[in-house]
Enzyme design. Sequence first.
Site, PDB file in Angstrom:
ATOM      1  N   GLU A  90       4.927  -4.337  -0.236  1.00  0.00           N
ATOM      2  CA  GLU A  90       4.005  -4.797  -1.295  1.00  0.00           C
ATOM      3  C   GLU A  90       4.136  -3.796  -2.432  1.00  0.00           C
ATOM      4  O   GLU A  90       3.649  -2.666  -2.324  1.00  0.00           O
ATOM      5  CB  GLU A  90       2.559  -4.822  -0.781  1.00  0.00           C
ATOM      6  CG  GLU A  90       2.294  -5.826   0.320  1.00  0.00           C
ATOM      7  CD  GLU A  90       2.281  -7.265  -0.178  1.00  0.00           C
ATOM      8  OE1 GLU A  90       2.436  -7.503  -1.393  1.00  0.00           O
ATOM      9  OE2 GLU A  90       2.146  -8.160   0.667  1.00  0.00           O
ATOM     10  N   CYS A  98      -2.881  -3.280  -7.968  1.00  0.00           N
ATOM     11  CA  CYS A  98      -1.528  -3.852  -8.008  1.00  0.00           C
ATOM     12  C   CYS A  98      -1.534  -5.204  -8.712  1.00  0.00           C
ATOM     13  O   CYS A  98      -0.773  -5.436  -9.640  1.00  0.00           O
ATOM     14  CB  CYS A  98      -0.966  -3.967  -6.603  1.00  0.00           C
ATOM     15  SG  CYS A  98      -2.073  -4.808  -5.473  1.00  0.00           S
TER      16      CYS A  98
END
Length: 471
Positions: free
Chosen positions: A245, A279
């Site tokens: 990720e 993020c």
Amino acid sequence: MSTDLTTFDNLLAAVTVTDGQPVHDPATGELVGNTKMSSTDDVDAAVAIASQAQKSWGALSHAERADYLHKAADAVNASAEALAQILAREVGKPLNGPNARFEAGACEAWLRANADFPLEDEVLVDDESGKSVLSYVPIGVVGAIGPWNWPMMISVWQLAPSLRMGNAVILKPSEHTPLSVQALVAVLNQALPEGVLQVVPGEGDIGQAVSEHPDIDKIMFTGSTKTGQAIMRSAAADMKRVTLELGGNDAGIVLEDINVADMAQDIFWGAFINTGQTCAALKRLYVPASIYDELVQALAKIAAETPMGQGVSEENVLGPLQNAAQQKIVADLVEEARKDGATIVTGGNPDDHQTGYFYPATIVSDIDQKNPLVQIEQFGPALPIIKYDDLDQAIEWANELEVGLGSSVWSSDADRAREVANRLIAGTTWINKHGAVDPRVPFGGVKKSGMGLEFGVEGLKQVALPKVTTL
Ligand code: NAD
């Protein structure tokens, strides 16, 4: 008798050492506590313990492991305020808003959801030719390497499905937030069998030792694209499974039909959640010329009025950057935009005399697509707003970068929004929101934002080995 970990003082005392590395509050510079730092020998020892503990853990039924995860969630619930107080000091994130208390709550929610997802064996063939069944078995030891922005929540995203699927887990927290993750592990380990969950605080070299270790079978990594690439290389020798990720630079496209007053708050929080250090936050906003000035002014007003300050003060909902390096990245990008002729509508002038790594919530307009503040992930509280005349052009700009984590479309017309969403290249496209994650809904990036999925049943499958039995 074991220590009561529901109070902040006890929990902090349980994870600090007298001669370790100091950790400071990014808002004040005050010492939070000293952390243990691991050696590569500590990594070897942890892996040996994990390999042993995994044998009996992996042999339990799903229902038995689910029961342990619920007890671990109960422990998080009991220590939620103490955990939030540690986050507020170490990450600097405010207690209120979508910040520290929210993060502690998400840890409990993700543990419970992962405990309860149904995962049945799949019967693929059952006829006169025979019977084939697909099931999912433990991988072994999972190494989970994490970032500093949501240290507890992202650790739970990694450890909860891994434990549920019968693996042992070794966490390597970011060197910026070792106490948060050790505190989480101390709380969880009140409920878990010994050895199935361990933590090895350290710098990048310890992350590398984890990703190269021959007895670790899978790496769950959340962090930058550059480190993700290094981890893929390290993992190659043993053909370790990896879930990555990575960084994003999420675009949001506004259509001209929105009611600015209704949507400005949600757009603001899509970008400024956790003071922009998220993020999948909205990192560049494309707005049609017809409502450009109105939306820019509305966002600037919210930015200027939203309280920013020390994490532990109840009134704040925006905090400091977590570290000096990230503060400099944001400041340099805004400075470059200013030099290139962009307008700094609000913010943009950090107070040099203030202690702590603060950067004011900043709205930048009259900026073009090629500007570094648009092209590079700022990971902080500065939002560039790009004007467009042609929707096709805006979609092309949104898709042109080499990352693809999230994206969003903002419109009062659901069909039009869906049409635009279908043309955006990203792991997730939200409509009229940005960055909202749900433990039941798979999440992951495309292009250089990563590979693999987390959350939901898909997430469980990615921390297990598919196994076909045919008779
Ligand atoms: P980072 O890559 O610098 O560090 C992440 C972790 O990797 C740390 O624990 C670090 O010690 C470790 N590490 C460093 N070098 C290593 C190596 N060679 N081998 C193994 N481990 C190593 O990232 P960061 O600065 O902590 O986090 C910010 C980045 O993370 C941003 O780009 C952000 O977008 C991304 N992020 C992505 C997600 C997501 O879900 N996609 C979530 C949060 C953050």
